[in-house]
Design a protein around this motif. Sequence first.
Motif, mmCIF file in Angstrom:
data_model
loop_
_atom_site.group_PDB
_atom_site.id
_atom_site.type_symbol
_atom_site.label_atom_id
_atom_site.label_comp_id
_atom_site.label_asym_id
_atom_site.label_seq_id
_atom_site.Cartn_x
_atom_site.Cartn_y
_atom_site.Cartn_z
ATOM 1 N N ASP A 154 8.194 -81.038 77.281
ATOM 2 C CA ASP A 154 9.572 -80.686 76.963
ATOM 3 C C ASP A 154 10.139 -79.970 78.180
ATOM 4 O OD1 ASP A 154 11.928 -80.214 75.682
ATOM 5 O OD2 ASP A 154 11.078 -79.053 74.035
ATOM 6 N N LYS A 155 10.869 -80.704 79.023
ATOM 7 C CA LYS A 155 11.377 -80.124 80.271
ATOM 8 C C LYS A 155 12.547 -79.185 79.979
ATOM 9 C CE LYS A 155 14.353 -81.896 83.201
ATOM 10 N NZ LYS A 155 15.176 -80.695 83.588
ATOM 11 N N PRO A 156 12.493 -77.960 80.477
ATOM 12 C CA PRO A 156 13.633 -77.073 80.278
ATOM 13 C C PRO A 156 14.804 -77.458 81.179
ATOM 14 C CG PRO A 156 11.965 -75.986 81.611
ATOM 15 C CD PRO A 156 11.380 -77.304 81.180
ATOM 16 N N ALA A 157 16.002 -77.134 80.731
ATOM 17 C CA ALA A 157 17.179 -77.333 81.573
ATOM 18 C C ALA A 157 17.057 -76.477 82.823
ATOM 19 C CB ALA A 157 18.439 -76.965 80.802
ATOM 20 N N GLY A 158 17.497 -77.007 83.955
ATOM 21 C CA GLY A 158 17.459 -76.264 85.203
ATOM 22 C C GLY A 158 16.222 -76.499 86.042
ATOM 23 N N LEU A 159 15.269 -77.271 85.517
ATOM 24 C CA LEU A 159 14.046 -77.586 86.262
ATOM 25 C C LEU A 159 14.126 -79.015 86.770
ATOM 26 C CD1 LEU A 159 11.135 -76.684 87.082
ATOM 27 C CD2 LEU A 159 10.355 -77.755 84.944
ATOM 28 N N LEU A 160 13.862 -79.212 88.051
ATOM 29 C CA LEU A 160 13.805 -80.556 88.617
ATOM 30 C C LEU A 160 12.646 -81.341 88.003
ATOM 31 C CD1 LEU A 160 14.326 -79.627 92.372
ATOM 32 C CD2 LEU A 160 15.900 -81.008 91.005
ATOM 33 N N SER A 161 12.808 -82.658 87.905
ATOM 34 C CA SER A 161 11.697 -83.505 87.464
ATOM 35 C C SER A 161 10.687 -83.701 88.581
ATOM 36 C CB SER A 161 12.223 -84.873 87.003
ATOM 37 O OG SER A 161 13.006 -84.758 85.834
ATOM 38 N N VAL A 162 11.193 -83.904 89.802
ATOM 39 C CA VAL A 162 10.356 -84.111 90.990
ATOM 40 C C VAL A 162 10.872 -83.205 92.095
ATOM 41 C CG1 VAL A 162 9.842 -86.497 90.349
ATOM 42 C CG2 VAL A 162 11.810 -86.016 91.810
ATOM 43 N N PRO A 163 10.092 -82.987 93.161
ATOM 44 C CA PRO A 163 10.544 -82.067 94.208
ATOM 45 C C PRO A 163 11.847 -82.525 94.855
ATOM 46 C CG PRO A 163 8.217 -82.599 94.474
ATOM 47 C CD PRO A 163 8.755 -83.533 93.441
ATOM 48 N N GLY A 164 12.693 -81.548 95.194
ATOM 49 C CA GLY A 164 13.880 -81.837 95.972
ATOM 50 C C GLY A 164 13.614 -81.576 97.449
ATOM 51 N N ARG A 165 14.670 -81.630 98.239
ATOM 52 C CA ARG A 165 14.518 -81.382 99.674
ATOM 53 C C ARG A 165 14.493 -79.892 99.949
ATOM 54 N NH1 ARG A 165 18.655 -85.782 102.501
ATOM 55 N NH2 ARG A 165 17.574 -87.676 101.785
ATOM 56 N N ALA A 201 32.822 -74.405 79.538
ATOM 57 C CA ALA A 201 32.726 -74.165 78.099
ATOM 58 C C ALA A 201 31.288 -74.067 77.602
ATOM 59 C CB ALA A 201 33.445 -75.279 77.341
ATOM 60 N N ALA A 202 30.311 -74.253 78.482
ATOM 61 C CA ALA A 202 28.907 -74.212 78.068
ATOM 62 C C ALA A 202 28.085 -73.564 79.173
ATOM 63 C CB ALA A 202 28.380 -75.616 77.784
ATOM 64 N N PRO A 203 26.993 -72.889 78.814
ATOM 65 C CA PRO A 203 26.165 -72.222 79.820
ATOM 66 C C PRO A 203 25.271 -73.167 80.608
ATOM 67 C CG PRO A 203 25.226 -71.923 77.637
ATOM 68 C CD PRO A 203 26.536 -72.619 77.439
ATOM 69 N N ARG A 204 25.192 -74.422 80.163
ATOM 70 C CA ARG A 204 24.346 -75.425 80.814
ATOM 71 C C ARG A 204 24.887 -76.794 80.420
ATOM 72 N NH1 ARG A 204 19.380 -77.182 77.065
ATOM 73 N NH2 ARG A 204 20.124 -79.111 78.001
ATOM 74 N N ARG A 216 12.523 -89.924 85.155
ATOM 75 C CA ARG A 216 13.066 -88.615 85.499
ATOM 76 C C ARG A 216 14.177 -88.240 84.526
ATOM 77 N NH1 ARG A 216 13.713 -89.086 92.135
ATOM 78 N NH2 ARG A 216 11.717 -90.123 92.515
ATOM 79 N N LEU A 217 14.420 -86.943 84.431
ATOM 80 C CA LEU A 217 15.609 -86.409 83.784
ATOM 81 C C LEU A 217 16.389 -85.620 84.827
ATOM 82 C CD1 LEU A 217 14.135 -84.981 80.430
ATOM 83 C CD2 LEU A 217 15.348 -87.155 80.739
ATOM 84 N N ASP A 218 17.713 -85.635 84.731
ATOM 85 C CA ASP A 218 18.517 -84.793 85.608
ATOM 86 C C ASP A 218 18.086 -83.340 85.462
ATOM 87 O OD1 ASP A 218 19.930 -87.081 86.203
ATOM 88 O OD2 ASP A 218 21.655 -86.579 84.942
ATOM 89 N N MET A 219 18.281 -82.566 86.508
ATOM 90 C CA MET A 219 17.866 -81.165 86.476
ATOM 91 C C MET A 219 18.499 -80.426 85.295
ATOM 92 S SD MET A 219 17.961 -78.258 89.476
ATOM 93 C CE MET A 219 19.735 -78.074 89.532
ATOM 94 N N GLY A 220 19.764 -80.697 85.010
ATOM 95 C CA GLY A 220 20.441 -80.003 83.930
ATOM 96 C C GLY A 220 20.084 -80.476 82.543
ATOM 97 N N THR A 221 19.445 -81.631 82.440
ATOM 98 C CA THR A 221 19.082 -82.205 81.144
ATOM 99 C C THR A 221 17.736 -81.662 80.698
ATOM 100 O OG1 THR A 221 20.261 -84.246 81.708
ATOM 101 C CG2 THR A 221 18.699 -84.355 79.882
#
Length: 210
Positions: free
Chosen positions: A17-28, A180-183, A52-57
């Motif tokens: 269960d990936k939390p919002a704000g965490l990358l799925s794979v490493p970024g640059r 309108a939303a925190p994430r 992958r999921l978007d970082m915000g998802t």
Amino acid sequence: MEDLRILYCDDALLAIDKPAGLLSVPGRGPDKADCAIARAQTRWPDALVVHRLDMGTSGILVFGRGPAAQRALSMAFEQRRCDKRYEALVAGLPESDAGEVELPLRCDWPRRPRQMVDVQQGRPALTHWQVLGRDASLGRSRLALTPITGRSHQLRVHLAAIGHPILGDELYAPPAHHAAAPRLWLHACRLALPHPVSGETIVVASPAPF
């Protein structure tokens, strides 16, 4: 580094269960090294990326344990043998109770990583949606979303295109709806897929945290 919440695990398949704000794979860059696959591999070194999921998802993210499992799961995703469902809180109150968005998408290169609708050069993209609830007092709705294709940012672009952007979306929602939303209120809540070894259908679920 937070521990990952495990939704399913055996010798071939890992679902978290990936939390919002965490990358799925490493970024640059070293500041983007912390990600779901890196955390998973600290405990399961054979875990390999399948999708992958978007970082915000937030929500269900699957890894194959070992190259053979990774190939089988990747093929299942490519051949659309995985049933994916998301939930989102969106701006506005759709008039219909259900519908679909069929708009081709491509990368908006000057504004990467943004994607855009392009009926001439875009790749086919199809999303089914269903209203789960409307809140007239807040002017927002909860939708169930089923992406038939798997284009980058597909759900976010499609919903913005029909006038119901996902709340908290920094890329595609107007400023008022972004604020309108925190994430990003988008969550991968259910995934049914063939097990990479047995072929048996595995169903993983994660209730939306919003």
